[in-house]
Motif scaffolding. Structure first.
Motif, short mmCIF file in Angstrom:
data_model
loop_
_atom_site.label_atom_id
_atom_site.label_comp_id
_atom_site.label_asym_id
_atom_site.label_seq_id
_atom_site.Cartn_x
_atom_site.Cartn_y
_atom_site.Cartn_z
N UNK B 1 1.05 -1.09 -0.13
CA UNK B 1 -0.04 0.20 -0.18
C UNK B 1 0.83 1.44 0.08
N UNK B 2 0.45 2.11 -1.00
CA UNK B 2 1.51 3.29 -1.08
C UNK B 2 1.11 4.20 0.07
N UNK B 3 2.02 5.22 0.28
CA UNK B 3 1.80 6.13 1.29
C UNK B 3 0.45 6.71 1.11
N UNK B 4 -0.09 7.22 2.10
CA UNK B 4 -1.54 7.96 1.99
C UNK B 4 -1.15 9.32 1.31
N UNK B 5 -2.02 9.80 0.41
CA UNK B 5 -1.81 10.93 -0.28
C UNK B 5 -2.53 12.09 0.99
N UNK B 6 -2.17 13.14 1.23
CA UNK B 6 -2.53 14.05 2.02
C UNK B 6 -3.01 15.36 1.48
N UNK B 7 -3.81 16.08 2.25
CA UNK B 7 -4.25 17.31 1.82
C UNK B 7 -3.10 18.28 1.21
N UNK B 8 -1.71 18.14 2.16
CA UNK B 8 -0.76 19.10 1.69
C UNK B 8 -0.19 18.70 0.32
N UNK B 9 -0.26 17.40 0.06
CA UNK B 9 0.09 17.14 -1.27
C UNK B 9 -0.71 17.64 -2.44
N UNK B 10 -2.08 17.33 -2.22
CA UNK B 10 -2.80 18.05 -3.10
C UNK B 10 -2.74 19.39 -3.22
N UNK B 11 -2.62 20.13 -2.18
CA UNK B 11 -2.62 21.57 -2.14
C UNK B 11 -1.22 22.32 -2.92
N UNK B 12 -0.13 21.36 -2.69
CA UNK B 12 1.05 21.50 -3.57
C UNK B 12 0.93 21.58 -5.00
N UNK B 14 -1.69 21.62 -6.61
CA UNK B 14 -2.70 22.54 -7.20
C UNK B 14 -2.12 23.89 -7.00
N UNK B 15 -1.03 24.06 -6.60
CA UNK B 15 -0.32 25.27 -6.39
C UNK B 15 -1.15 26.24 -5.45
N UNK B 16 -1.83 25.68 -4.39
CA UNK B 16 -2.32 26.43 -3.53
C UNK B 16 -1.86 26.14 -2.07
N UNK B 17 -2.45 27.05 -0.80
CA UNK B 17 -2.07 26.51 0.24
C UNK B 17 -2.81 25.39 0.94
N UNK B 33 -14.31 29.24 -7.48
CA UNK B 33 -14.70 27.95 -8.25
C UNK B 33 -13.64 27.56 -9.08
N UNK B 34 -13.04 28.47 -9.72
CA UNK B 34 -11.91 28.09 -10.79
C UNK B 34 -10.72 27.41 -9.98
N UNK B 35 -10.46 27.89 -8.80
CA UNK B 35 -9.24 27.27 -8.03
C UNK B 35 -9.69 26.05 -7.39
N UNK B 36 -11.03 25.94 -7.03
CA UNK B 36 -11.71 24.73 -6.39
C UNK B 36 -11.53 23.71 -7.54
N UNK B 37 -11.76 24.09 -8.65
CA UNK B 37 -11.86 22.89 -9.68
C UNK B 37 -10.43 22.36 -9.73
N UNK B 38 -9.63 23.43 -9.72
CA UNK B 38 -8.06 22.89 -9.92
C UNK B 38 -7.58 21.91 -8.74
#
Lengths: 350, 350
Positions: B1-12, B14-17, B33-38
DNA sequence: TTGAAAGCGCTACCAG
DNA sequence: CTGGTAGCGCTTTCAA
């Protein structure tokens, strides 16, 4: 409300490190009794409430609970005797493992998905009839361990089902042995969508619920062996509530007076069928033989007592919980059923 | 099982905090909305499973679940129709609030305490007969919100009970009206400890279970008004299972053939009493009148149908859950019961 | 509207 | 057997 006392406070007060304090509560053997006592005393002094459950969960990754989902049945799970039995078995096994049981409760499918997403559990047990379901998708999206009961969900780590085909076949064969010639099948709901009453061939073919498909095929197989084709059978789709099946049965017997054998896919339906038969003046088992499915306790008290295909529902739940709580997976367990002969299916007496 | 993806990974990705990513999931309105989609896209790309439930719990302090405890009944809670009804009501209210229901399951009292300590819930609902209980102490030690059902626990933030005294009084009065003269009371267990069979005055006085005390007092009050003293009443303590009360009743009727009125503290007991009466050749209601307590569905199907004091158990559970989920507390709700007249308590016909 | 960073409270690891 | 400490993954200030 004062600020919560935490482990670090206790540790400081007792003059030990946080780690030692943690061990005193969680792994007492690792701490010298003398130190342990000092820690407990400090805890009592400060009013420490014990380790914080959610923090422990986050740290250990264990929730100490099993989630149980009844997607087909959310509001009615607690009215169906079979679901209750299942819960008994689940509860029993969970208790053995020191794990709690979380009922995923919701008013509608959308809420149910939210409920799944908010549930801190180590695995999900899903009891449902079809595998095509948003709730199941939600569980799988979270990558949670999933055990399916009564249906075969792809991706489930384990499955517990009955040999529904043979169970139904034996039930039908038994009514044939009792001398029934003209059959009606009272089916459980065949798809997600409510659609009660007579089933035409289209509807029969559309059955997405595994148990309906299997049991239907079993009934048909036995009857075909006796020279009765599916076209000669009356099929009625019933809500799984006795009052409903009673009404359906009464109507059916009025329009098909020749029926002398009823195959019901659940005892709840069968109990209603007995009521419907009585209401239309049929004597069971002389004029009409009835056999149910499940073996719920209420079937012992009907008039006449209900013959049925017994399944060990408690054990079914227990096994499912056992699979969920064990580490390995990939197994499918198929349980046998047995004929439980009671008054509603005797050979006609003179 | 791969390491869990976390919020920080997603944020990075997507280029957001991290904060913005969190809002995208939890409070979508706060994110363009635009950012959210990203963010969602990045999440999908990385296989993000959604916010981690336990982490969220720790952070917010909310568990999103209600704990239900049956201390008297752990293994048998699921066999008692009344407990099931209660769960139905609880489940219904919890569903309305988007909260799950956690059954605290255990094999024995010691495990039960551990189960309570491991349960991540926002409040506990306790159904029990007496307030003197280690499990309750454990809940209170954790400083958890507690609602008691059917007993009055000091420190509970809310309580739901019946007017057991008047309910019982009315039940007894009704049997008197039907012409009964010689009474037996089939009691629920009076204390924690199993002690079945005839109750002497000591045992009567020792009843620690609130409902037993109240109902007993109500029965006695009505009978006393009719000139019948407690000494003239046969008291039998029964396990809350029909098979057991059936046996007790048969024995009792053999040694006390004069009995013509049975007051049972639960329908489950009363149903057994009907069986016991039949086994000893009594005709109900002509020779013997029986009244139960609760109003469970099975009472409609007995022979004869069971008269009872009906309580709205589902509503009782719902109200308890409602109190648990609301912010305020300190209330005690007392529900009324009503006489449900059926065949087991008719006036003797000729 | 977004970013940065501070914990929520605990357990598990590693070093002593 | 004990101490020190990192970090579980997130939400929520606070500031920009």
């Amino acid at each position: 409300m004062a600020k919560r006392v935490k482990l670090l406070d206790v540790a400081k007060a007792a003059g030990v490190s946080q780690g030692t304090a943690s061990n005193a509560f969680g792994k007492p053997d690792l701490v010298r009794p003398e130190v342990r006592e000092r820690i407990f005393e400090a805890a009592k002094e400060l009013g420490y409430r014990g380790p914080h459950v959610m923090a422990r969960m986050l740290r250990t990754g264990k929730a100490g609970a099993l989630g149980v989902v009844f997607p087909d049945n959310l509001e009615y799970a607690f009215s169906d005797p079979v679901a209750i039995e299942l819960l008994r078995g689940i509860g029993r096994e969970c208790a053995r493992h020191g794990v709690n049981v979380m009922i995923i409760s919701a008013e509608n499918p959308k809420q149910a998905i939210a409920a799944v997403n908010n549930a801190a559990v180590d695995a999900f047990l899903v009891h449902c009839y079809s595998d095509n379901n948003d709730i199941i998708a939600a569980i799988q999206r979270r990558n949670q361990r999933l055990i399916s009961i009564d249906t075969d969900i792809s991706g489930a780590v384990g499955t517990v089902v009955l040999d529904d085909f043979n169970a139904a076949k034996n039930a039908a064969r038994h009514l044939l042995d009792c001398g029934a010639k003209n059959f009606a099948i009272l089916s459980l709901q065949a798809t997600e969508h409510d659609h009660f009453g007579p089933m035409n061939p289209n509807r029969l073919g559309a059955a997405s619920h595994r148990v309906v498909r299997e049991r239907m095929a079993g009934y048909h197989a036995a009857l075909k062996d006796a020279g009765i084709s599916a076209d000669d059978i009356v099929h009625i789709e019933c809500d799984n509530q006795s009052a409903h099946s009673a009404k359906m049965t009464a109507e059916m017997l009025a329009s098909h007076p020749e029926i002398d054998g009823i195959l019901a896919m659940s005892d709840v339906i069968a109990i209603g069928a007995l009521d419907g038969a009585r209401a239309t003046g049929r004597a069971v088992p002389n004029d009409l033989k009835v056999i149910g499915f499940d073996g719920i306790a209420a079937g012992e008290r009907t008039d006449p007592p209900l013959s049925t295909m017994y399944q060990d529902t408690v054990e079914k739940g227990r096994l499912a919980a056992e699979m969920a709580l064990s580490e390995d997976g990939g197994r499918t367990i198929t349980l046998e059923t047995r004929l439980l002969l009671r008054g509603s299916s005797q050979l006609s007496s003179a």
